[in-house]
Design a protein around this motif. Structure first.
Motif, PDB file in Angstrom:
ATOM      1  N   ASP A 157       0.850  -1.385  -0.065  1.00  0.00           N
ATOM      2  CA  ASP A 157      -0.133  -0.035  -0.671  1.00  0.00           C
ATOM      3  C   ASP A 157       1.001   1.630  -0.200  1.00  0.00           C
ATOM      4  N   ASP A 208       2.057   1.385  -3.800  1.00  0.00           N
ATOM      5  CA  ASP A 208       1.467   2.251  -4.508  1.00  0.00           C
ATOM      6  C   ASP A 208       1.046   3.645  -4.496  1.00  0.00           C
ATOM      7  N   LYS A 209       1.178   4.151  -3.031  1.00  0.00           N
ATOM      8  CA  LYS A 209       1.102   5.527  -2.669  1.00  0.00           C
ATOM      9  C   LYS A 209       1.969   6.425  -3.008  1.00  0.00           C
ATOM     10  N   GLU A 212       4.097   5.734  -5.476  1.00  0.00           N
ATOM     11  CA  GLU A 212       4.193   5.480  -7.047  1.00  0.00           C
ATOM     12  C   GLU A 212       3.390   6.849  -7.463  1.00  0.00           C
ATOM     13  N   ASP A 213       2.430   6.555  -6.969  1.00  0.00           N
ATOM     14  CA  ASP A 213       1.013   7.386  -7.390  1.00  0.00           C
ATOM     15  C   ASP A 213       1.439   8.718  -7.363  1.00  0.00           C
ATOM     16  N   HIS A 214       2.086   9.013  -6.134  1.00  0.00           N
ATOM     17  CA  HIS A 214       2.140  10.178  -5.603  1.00  0.00           C
ATOM     18  C   HIS A 214       2.825  10.811  -6.589  1.00  0.00           C
ATOM     19  N   PHE A 273       4.420  10.612  -9.512  1.00  0.00           N
ATOM     20  CA  PHE A 273       3.610  10.737 -11.265  1.00  0.00           C
ATOM     21  C   PHE A 273       2.737  11.480 -11.407  1.00  0.00           C
ATOM     22  N   GLN A 274       1.642  11.754 -10.194  1.00  0.00           N
ATOM     23  CA  GLN A 274       0.640  12.864 -10.222  1.00  0.00           C
ATOM     24  C   GLN A 274       1.440  14.147 -10.157  1.00  0.00           C
ATOM     25  N   LYS A 328       7.969  -1.173 -10.911  1.00  0.00           N
ATOM     26  CA  LYS A 328       6.687  -0.285 -10.634  1.00  0.00           C
ATOM     27  C   LYS A 328       7.537   0.812 -11.115  1.00  0.00           C
ATOM     28  N   ARG A 372       7.409   2.575 -15.428  1.00  0.00           N
ATOM     29  CA  ARG A 372       6.606   4.405 -15.857  1.00  0.00           C
ATOM     30  C   ARG A 372       8.276   4.516 -16.389  1.00  0.00           C
TER      31      ARG A 372
END
Length: 231
Positions: A56, A59-60, A62-64, A66-67, A112, A116
């Protein structure tokens, strides 16, 4: 364009030293480790603390990245544990936690980020391995195994990514003076008769050497040993 780098294990030792150096070089940094209070923090450094061994959190993270930034140029896999000991006394819980972090978590994050990198067409993974990724010693088999695994992954990925603008490099230090050996009854510099171990600055110099190579040059492995290292 300002380069962006994610550094794991950035609260101490090699990871912290790399963060300090890249901060000076003008990189935008995202640093992570479990100890938030030990992470470098200023305008060029984004602190994202957490446990890398949990899916978890990865995932957070990575998302942070690239966002917010839209891309990542470098991943420095510096997070790691060191647990050694004879059969009779080795701490099995700490040993398995080491394997989860050094192998499972590091492999998962690497793949991961590489997905990207494939999408953006470039990127560089720098793995902090060890001389024990190339040899074994009594009582250090599990740690060496985790570094052998990292070496195998790095070389396989290098081959898979040959001809692309995505790079994978492994740095293989000998004995470095960090917190990893603070609780040892006998420090390795004594047991191995190494009078002048490496310091984190030596590893930073190796990192900067790799980063400053022209685009067509690849450095898959770079071993750095103190002069007294003979085993």
């Amino acid at each position: 364009m300002q380069k962006t780098a994610l550094i794991t294990g950035a609260s101490s030792g090699i990871g912290y030293a790399i963060a300090k150096a890249l901060q000076t070089e003008g990189y935008q940094l995202i640093v992570t480790a479990r100890r938030k209070d030990r992470l470098l923090d200023d305008a060029q450094v984004e602190v994202f603390p957490g446990d890398l061994s949990t899916e978890d959190f990865q995932d957070k993270l990575e998302d942070h990245i690239f966002q917010k930034y839209g891309r990542l140029d470098y991943l420095f896999n510096c997070a790691g544990m060191l647990e050694t000991g004879p059969i009779e006394t080795i701490n099995l819980e700490r040993m398995t936690a080491m394997l989860r972090l050094n192998v499972e978590a590091t492999f998962r994050l690497t793949y991961k980020i590489l997905k990207r990198f494939r999408q953006q067409g470039s990127g560089h993974i720098i793995n902090i391995s060890s001389v024990l990724g190339t040899k074994v010693r009594p009582t250090a088999g599990a740690y060496a195994a985790s570094k052998f695994a990292l070496e195998a992954l790095s070389e396989a990925l290098r081959m898979e990514l040959a001809g692309t603008n995505i790079q994978v490099s492994c740095i293989e230090p000998g004995l470095v003076m960090t917190e990893l050996h603070n609780n040892w009854e006998v420090h390795p510099k004594e047991s191995m008769n190494i009078h002048e171990p490496l310091d984190v600055g030596n590893i930073v110099d190796a990192v900067l050497y790799i980063l400053r190579q022209p685009g067509h040059v690849r450095i898959p492995r770079l071993m750095i040993l103190p002069k007294d290292h003979n085993i």
